[in-house]
Design an enzyme around this catalytic site. Sequence first.
Site, mmCIF file in Angstrom:
data_model
loop_
_atom_site.group_PDB
_atom_site.id
_atom_site.type_symbol
_atom_site.label_atom_id
_atom_site.label_comp_id
_atom_site.label_asym_id
_atom_site.label_seq_id
_atom_site.Cartn_x
_atom_site.Cartn_y
_atom_site.Cartn_z
ATOM 1 N N ASN A 205 0.849 -1.190 0.000
ATOM 2 C CA ASN A 205 0.000 0.000 0.000
ATOM 3 C C ASN A 205 0.884 1.240 0.000
ATOM 4 O O ASN A 205 1.324 1.710 1.045
ATOM 5 C CB ASN A 205 -0.922 -0.019 1.223
ATOM 6 C CG ASN A 205 -1.963 1.080 1.186
ATOM 7 O OD1 ASN A 205 -1.951 1.929 0.301
ATOM 8 N ND2 ASN A 205 -2.864 1.055 2.142
ATOM 9 N N ASN B 239 -5.918 6.383 -1.295
ATOM 10 C CA ASN B 239 -6.820 5.854 -2.326
ATOM 11 C C ASN B 239 -7.380 4.481 -1.958
ATOM 12 O O ASN B 239 -7.940 3.795 -2.819
ATOM 13 C CB ASN B 239 -6.124 5.808 -3.695
ATOM 14 C CG ASN B 239 -4.938 4.843 -3.740
ATOM 15 O OD1 ASN B 239 -4.777 3.995 -2.862
ATOM 16 N ND2 ASN B 239 -4.098 4.985 -4.755
ATOM 17 N N GLY C 43 -6.051 -2.493 0.066
ATOM 18 C CA GLY C 43 -5.408 -1.200 -0.125
ATOM 19 C C GLY C 43 -4.113 -1.205 -0.909
ATOM 20 O O GLY C 43 -3.532 -0.140 -1.155
ATOM 21 N N ASP D 151 -1.621 -1.021 -3.999
ATOM 22 C CA ASP D 151 -1.816 -0.167 -5.171
ATOM 23 C C ASP D 151 -0.551 -0.096 -6.027
ATOM 24 O O ASP D 151 0.477 -0.718 -5.718
ATOM 25 C CB ASP D 151 -2.262 1.235 -4.743
ATOM 26 C CG ASP D 151 -1.367 1.851 -3.669
ATOM 27 O OD1 ASP D 151 -0.154 1.560 -3.665
ATOM 28 O OD2 ASP D 151 -1.876 2.617 -2.833
ATOM 29 N N ASP E 199 -6.502 -13.960 -19.580
ATOM 30 C CA ASP E 199 -7.311 -14.769 -18.682
ATOM 31 C C ASP E 199 -8.275 -15.652 -19.475
ATOM 32 O O ASP E 199 -8.811 -15.246 -20.503
ATOM 33 C CB ASP E 199 -8.087 -13.829 -17.754
ATOM 34 C CG ASP E 199 -8.895 -14.563 -16.717
ATOM 35 O OD1 ASP E 199 -8.275 -15.215 -15.863
ATOM 36 O OD2 ASP E 199 -10.133 -14.473 -16.755
ATOM 37 N N GLU F 290 -4.036 -18.300 -20.653
ATOM 38 C CA GLU F 290 -4.396 -19.268 -19.623
ATOM 39 C C GLU F 290 -5.246 -20.361 -20.276
ATOM 40 O O GLU F 290 -6.402 -20.125 -20.625
ATOM 41 C CB GLU F 290 -5.172 -18.599 -18.495
ATOM 42 C CG GLU F 290 -5.547 -19.577 -17.384
ATOM 43 C CD GLU F 290 -6.551 -19.015 -16.396
ATOM 44 O OE1 GLU F 290 -6.511 -19.427 -15.226
ATOM 45 O OE2 GLU F 290 -7.385 -18.175 -16.801
#
Length: 618
Positions: free
Chosen positions: A132, A137, A157, A159, A325, A354
């Site tokens: 974090n 934010n 949190g 980022d 993905d 994937e």
Amino acid sequence: MKSKLIILLSCFFIGLSYGQIEKIEPPFWWSDMNHNQLQLLCYGKEISKYNVQIEGVTISDVTKTENPNYLFVTMDTKGIKPGNISINFKENDKVIFSQPYEFRSRRENSSQRKGFDSSDVIYLIMPDRFANGDPNNDSHPETVEKADRSNPGGRHGGDIQGVIDHLDYLKNLGATALWSTPLLEDNEPVYSYHTYAQSDLYKIDPRYGTNEDYKRLATEMHKLDMKLIMDYVTNHWGSKHWMIRDLPAKDWIHQWPEGFRRSNYRMTTQFDTNASKVDAKGCMDGWFDTTMPDMNQSNPLLLNYIIQNAIWWIEYADLDGFRVDTYSYNDKQGIAQWTKAIMDEYPNFNIVGEVWMHDQAQMSYWQKDSKIGAIDNFNSNLPSVMDFTLHDALMVVFNEDEGAWDKGMIKVYENFTNDFLYPDIHNILVFPGNHDTNRINEIYQGDIDKYKMAMTLIFTTRGIPQIYYGDELGMLGNRDKKGDGDIRRDFPGGWKGDKQNAFLSSKTKGGRTNDQEAFHSFTKKVLNWRKNTPVIHSGKLLQFIPFDNVYVYFRYNQEKSVMIVINNNTKEQKIDIARFKEGLKDFKIGTDIITDSNIDVTEDFTIKSKTSMILELK
């Protein structure tokens, strides 16, 4: 896909008066792209009633959909210089409103950017759980779910700034590339931290930072000679995406009479010559989950939209690769066109898909120029796939102490006997685990000897190694018993106030524990050696059938040879030099890079139980 790329621009405004534009997607484009067709998708209340005119630019096609709020306009961008053009929306030959649109200059040699490859080691993070860097934010007024670090399935949190703050840690560890799970906005009310149900494809989730922050991440990584890989989702969007709320057309997503039908997840139906059509449709068109509408890549407008979005992010953020993905759940012809369009624009780029299957022939079907795919005239154009069969073996093999016909190291050996199925065996992603699997150290109960054997294999075999954040600390996690949150724990020290900071050495107060340091130092040593050892990147693989649960293989080229010995037996084992003469040739000495000791390889030697050797031959 036509040879010219179609770019989609969406002008988006909801509940606004005529003549206003709230959102443009992409927000800008570049001049001098290899493909020069640009399709503008304009969205607004009954916008399809307008005619469109662009001064000095030829409009070649206008397409309307069943939803009057959309208008698609195709124009030729050849010769357009950097700067702004004006898009005029007209009614009865009168301009009702105009919208400026910007073209930017490309980076020099942008189209020739080099993607990740087998010289790299990829470090996978879940950004919400890594570090974090900006507590301000953690929650954001534009998004519903707020931070709650006490909730294993909530937002914690982490980022982009947290990643930037710890790039030196990744560099020193020996990682050369970073794959972050998605960072685009996901505005689902719960479980939004995984970010696979995206609500805006052109916007970094504000709880991670801004688009500029993401661009800065790539810049800072490139300064360190590291590469940034984006996790891209083609198969589904989030239920809160603005376009899902007002579909351009009914076939923008896959619709079912009952409203929702979950995919049967049977990817084999995509190539099974005996498969029923209803089962094939059930896999490809079924939704991955209730919050993830399944996108219809056979719709040319949707396909163009995700092609241009992908290219926009490459160009804007200066990316070095994609991980895609659920690649094999897409419409297979559509996803092949998507992949080809990107690789045509960036021929040296790399994309790994994937394809979570458990048979080498089935996985190899999805790699570019596959002989298996050629059976039904299919070519995915996908450069790389993930070696899930090797992962299957790693989930059990080092807990099988006694070798047998079908147990122990023979499982690893047998995996590589099927390498002939892959068109490009060096461009295969190999990994001990990821954000969807039980932690490798959970499987081996925190046994560092088993970790060292597993990672010796991953770091020295053919392909591109990927390590999951925290594995280098011995981090545990069991999704079967405790859910996904347990395999996605916070990295110790990533949050202000953490009692321990595992980014720091055990020699530093509050840094790594002695046990964590043992995992870390081994990983760091082997990775930094690998970084400067090209024979491991591209050399040939010579392997010998395991006896007594001891697996021996060589990586070699004309200049160098490395002998790897993995003793998965509970007893010390003798290495019969005569048997391995084919790989040893006339070499005299092997320096074990793990222990820094020299071994005379002209005579038999022993290897301790549950250990590995990486011998540089001289």
